[in-house]
Enzyme design. Structure first.
Site, PDB file in Angstrom:
ATOM      1  N   ARG A  12       0.515  -1.488  -0.246  1.00 15.31           N
ATOM      2  CA  ARG A  12      -0.408  -0.087  -0.302  1.00 15.31           C
ATOM      3  C   ARG A  12       0.715   1.422   0.007  1.00 15.31           C
ATOM      4  O   ARG A  12       0.260   1.876  -0.308  1.00 15.31           O
ATOM      5  CB  ARG A  12      -0.695   0.286   1.412  1.00 15.31           C
ATOM      6  CG  ARG A  12      -2.038  -0.919   1.373  1.00 15.31           C
ATOM      7  CD  ARG A  12      -2.928  -1.295   2.414  1.00 15.31           C
ATOM      8  NE  ARG A  12      -3.282   0.528   2.789  1.00 15.31           N
ATOM      9  CZ  ARG A  12      -3.388   0.450   4.168  1.00 15.31           C
ATOM     10  NH1 ARG A  12      -3.426  -0.213   4.830  1.00 15.31           N
ATOM     11  NH2 ARG A  12      -4.015   1.399   4.394  1.00 15.31           N
ATOM     12  N   THR A  56       4.122 -13.503  11.101  1.00 10.73           N
ATOM     13  CA  THR A  56       4.744 -12.750  11.754  1.00 10.73           C
ATOM     14  C   THR A  56       5.275 -13.563  12.157  1.00 10.73           C
ATOM     15  O   THR A  56       7.012 -13.675  13.232  1.00 10.73           O
ATOM     16  CB  THR A  56       4.305 -11.632  12.621  1.00 10.73           C
ATOM     17  OG1 THR A  56       3.013 -13.142  13.064  1.00 10.73           O
ATOM     18  CG2 THR A  56       4.316 -10.483  11.623  1.00 10.73           C
TER      19      THR A  56
HETATM   20  C1  UD1 Z   1       0.297  -7.924  12.678  1.00 14.05           C
HETATM   21  C2  UD1 Z   1      -0.787  -9.056  14.487  1.00 14.05           C
HETATM   22  C3  UD1 Z   1      -1.591  -8.357  15.253  1.00 14.05           C
HETATM   23  C4  UD1 Z   1      -2.179  -7.149  15.117  1.00 14.05           C
HETATM   24  C5  UD1 Z   1      -1.113  -6.484  14.641  1.00 14.05           C
HETATM   25  C6  UD1 Z   1      -0.981  -4.545  14.509  1.00 14.05           C
HETATM   26  C7  UD1 Z   1       0.406 -10.988  14.596  1.00 14.05           C
HETATM   27  C8  UD1 Z   1      -0.576 -12.350  13.418  1.00 14.05           C
HETATM   28  N1  UD1 Z   1      -0.671  -9.971  14.263  1.00 14.05           N
HETATM   29  O1  UD1 Z   1      -1.041  -8.128  12.048  1.00 14.05           O
HETATM   30  O2  UD1 Z   1      -2.361  -8.968  15.893  1.00 14.05           O
HETATM   31  O3  UD1 Z   1      -3.124  -6.635  16.682  1.00 14.05           O
HETATM   32  O4  UD1 Z   1       0.249  -6.683  13.774  1.00 14.05           O
HETATM   33  O5  UD1 Z   1      -0.643  -3.876  14.201  1.00 14.05           O
HETATM   34  O6  UD1 Z   1       1.234 -11.385  14.383  1.00 14.05           O
HETATM   35  N2  UD1 Z   1       6.195  -8.886   8.870  1.00 14.05           N
HETATM   36  C9  UD1 Z   1       8.104  -9.644   8.310  1.00 14.05           C
HETATM   37  N3  UD1 Z   1       7.492 -11.418   7.947  1.00 14.05           N
HETATM   38  C10 UD1 Z   1       6.116 -11.611   7.936  1.00 14.05           C
HETATM   39  C11 UD1 Z   1       5.241 -10.853   7.520  1.00 14.05           C
HETATM   40  C12 UD1 Z   1       4.775  -9.815   8.335  1.00 14.05           C
HETATM   41  O7  UD1 Z   1       9.031  -9.476   8.670  1.00 14.05           O
HETATM   42  O8  UD1 Z   1       6.171 -13.101   7.047  1.00 14.05           O
HETATM   43  C13 UD1 Z   1       6.914  -8.111   9.063  1.00 14.05           C
HETATM   44  C14 UD1 Z   1       5.869  -6.691   7.845  1.00 14.05           C
HETATM   45  O9  UD1 Z   1       6.469  -6.531   7.582  1.00 14.05           O
HETATM   46  C15 UD1 Z   1       5.364  -6.063   9.714  1.00 14.05           C
HETATM   47  C16 UD1 Z   1       4.619  -6.977  10.647  1.00 14.05           C
HETATM   48  O10 UD1 Z   1       5.695  -8.237  10.393  1.00 14.05           O
HETATM   49  O11 UD1 Z   1       6.217  -4.748   9.559  1.00 14.05           O
HETATM   50  C17 UD1 Z   1       3.905  -6.694  10.722  1.00 14.05           C
HETATM   51  O12 UD1 Z   1       3.447  -7.717  10.183  1.00 14.05           O
HETATM   52  P1  UD1 Z   1       1.694  -7.982   9.502  1.00 14.05           P
HETATM   53  O13 UD1 Z   1       1.856  -8.320   8.071  1.00 14.05           O
HETATM   54  O14 UD1 Z   1       1.568  -6.126   9.148  1.00 14.05           O
HETATM   55  O15 UD1 Z   1       0.716  -8.097  10.805  1.00 14.05           O
HETATM   56  P2  UD1 Z   1      -0.742  -7.374  10.593  1.00 14.05           P
HETATM   57  O16 UD1 Z   1      -1.428  -7.968  10.170  1.00 14.05           O
HETATM   58  O17 UD1 Z   1      -0.978  -6.123  10.223  1.00 14.05           O
END
Ligand code: UD1
Ligand code: CA
Length: 451
Positions: free
Chosen positions: A15, A81
């Site tokens: 986004r 995550t």
């Molecule tokens: C996550 C949480 C959610 C919380 C929210 C707060 C989980 C499953 N969910 O959701 O409970 O309320 O954050 O903002 O953890 N990332 C990686 N590798 C991955 C996936 C993500 O490095 O495979 C990083 C992303 O770049 C980001 C962060 O982890 O910086 C969070 O990931 P994102 O996909 O935004 O999580 P949310 O769905 O927002």
């Protein structure tokens, strides 16, 4: 106790509509990743591990530019995550202490909040940072509590209506013994609404082993994440508002504060005055009592006590102004040391130069520092008077108490106490101007008649 930071920074950030990985977008001149690293640095971590994926080379460079010791682990596919944290396991093999997980796109977690989490670890195996939302339509994971303890985290997508109605949300920040965390993330599956490995599952997994979990609460504003350019602007605005308030609190006079832009590392001493519409780029320090007048732009420079800069001045990297220096309107400086009491008041460029104490640089003076290939230095001694519109063709040195005549092009060194004059001698032609005007006016009248 030692602490290892694990900062998740593998996501692309679709986004953002940008080629740059999300965590490298800047707030107040620093990538969001660096803001997260700065918050974590308050815990004096023994290890800082950044999980990189999209744009890993750029992420590595930015992380190590801020902290040489930062370690990078790769997450080649973004499977969630929980999967991201699991990538840190080999790096943390044998590490004794806590791990704390931060997100690279969540720049405002306060150091005090992280300290509170580490303190809460004394009585709990897992500590999660939570915040309450006023509007429960927000799609954060929900923290489920029973008898004052945290029992599980349920992602919004997977939550029942009852759980979605809970105001207590997951920030994503989590603290736990590093080895316990690694064993828990190894157990996470992806059987859920997103088909992802959820870090949030570690709470239920820990509880199933008879471990304890709790929530430390913070303000919603602290956990603000950035997913779009609009949110980046909003985050920057929040940072600016907080920084202006902190400056004023510390005794700086900031006029029309909403018009002043600070970088994350700007330092301004008490009793300094910042007039409206001043922009601070990276690496600026301003000492007590200095004045930065309206519409000035500063970057990579140091301004000493009682110096006056601007209005409309541009200080570029490598500028050092000693006490009481005056830099006036439409003056640009770069890589220039200006010693105490010297003045460059109008319309000048001073680059790759040293200007001695009390020297006065006349209006329109330029250091011609670049020959198209190399940059050269200009050295001007103390108590020198540089006449207006002097061109200082570098490399060149002007001795103490020397002088240049207005309009001089200085191509050779000027010894101490001498004056350099290098311009064509003036010749007045009697009556020439009047005769010329008459001729031209007659020509104009003739042309008008014929038209
Ligand atoms: C996550 C949480 C959610 C919380 C929210 C707060 C989980 C499953 N969910 O959701 O409970 O309320 O954050 O903002 O953890 N990332 C990686 N590798 C991955 C996936 C993500 O490095 O495979 C990083 C992303 O770049 C980001 C962060 O982890 O910086 C969070 O990931 P994102 O996909 O935004 O999580 P949310 O769905 O927002
Ligand atoms: Ca997110």
């Amino acid at each position: 106790m030692s602490v290892a930071l694990i900062i998740l920074a593998a996501g692309k950030g679709t986004r953002m509509q940008s080629d740059l990985p999300k965590v490298l977008h800047k707030i107040a001149g620093a990538p969001m990743l660096v803001h997260a690293m700065k918050s974590g640095a308050a815990l004096d971590p023994a290890r800082t591990i950044v999980v990189a994926g999209h744009g890993a080379d750029l992420v590595t460079a930015a992380a190590q530019d801020w902290d040489e010791g930062a370690e990078i682990v790769l997450q080649t596919e973004q499977l969630g995550t929980g999967h991201a944290v699991a990538q840190a396991a080999p790096a943390l093999d044998g590490f004794e202490g806590d791990a704390i997980v931060l997100y690279g796109d969540t720049p405002f977690i306060r150091p005090e909040t992280l300290e509170a989490m580490i303190a809460a670890r004394a009585d709990n195996d897992v500590v999660v940072l939570g915040f309450e939302v006023a509007d429960t339509s927000q799609k954060y994971g929900r923290l489920v509590e029973a008898d004052g303890a945290l029992t599980e985290i349920v992602e919004f997508k997977d939550a029942s209506a009852d759980i979605r109605a809970l105001p207590l949300c997951n920030s994503g920040v989590i603290a736990c013994d590093a080895q316990l965390l690694m064993s828990l993330v190894a157990e996470i599956g992806n059987d859920n609404a997103s088909g992802e490995y959820y870090l949030t599952d570690v709470v239920a997994l820990a509880r199933a082993q008879g471990k304890t979990a709790t929530v430390v609460r913070c303000d919603e504003a602290e956990t603000m994440g950035v997913n779009s350019k609009a949110e980046l602007n909003a985050a920057d605005a929040i940072f600016q508002t907080a920084t202006r308030a902190a400056m004023v609190e510390a005794g700086v006079t900031v006029q029309m504060p909403e018009s002043v832009y600070f970088s994350h590392d700007t330092y301004v001493g008490p009793d300094a005055v910042i007039e409206p519409h001043v922009v601070f780029g990276l690496g600026v320090t301003v000492e007590n009592g200095a004045q930065i007048r309206a519409f000035s732009h500063l970057e990579g420079c140091h301004v000493s006590r009682d110096a006056v800069v601007g209005p409309y001045a541009r200080l570029r990297p490598g500028t050092e102004l000693a006490e009481g220096v005056k830099i006036g309107n439409f003056v640009e400086t770069k890589n220039a040391v200006i010693e105490a009491g010297a003045k460059v008041n109008h319309l000048s460029y001073i680059g790759d130069a040293q200007v001695g104490e009390r020297t006065n640089i006349g209006a329109g003076t330029i250091t011609c520092n670049y020959d198209g290939v190399f940059k050269h230095r200009t050295t001007v001694g103390r108590d020198v008077f540089i006449g207006s519109n002097t061109m200082l063709v570098a490399p060149v040195t002007l001795g103490d108490e020397s002088m240049t005549a207005t309009g001089t092009v200085v191509t050779r060194d000027v010894p101490e106490g001498d004056m350099a004059v290098a311009r064509a001698r003036q010749d007045n032609k009697p009556g020439f101007a009047r005769r010329m005007f008459e001729k031209l006016k007659a020509k104009k009248a003739k042309a008008a008649k014929e038209a």
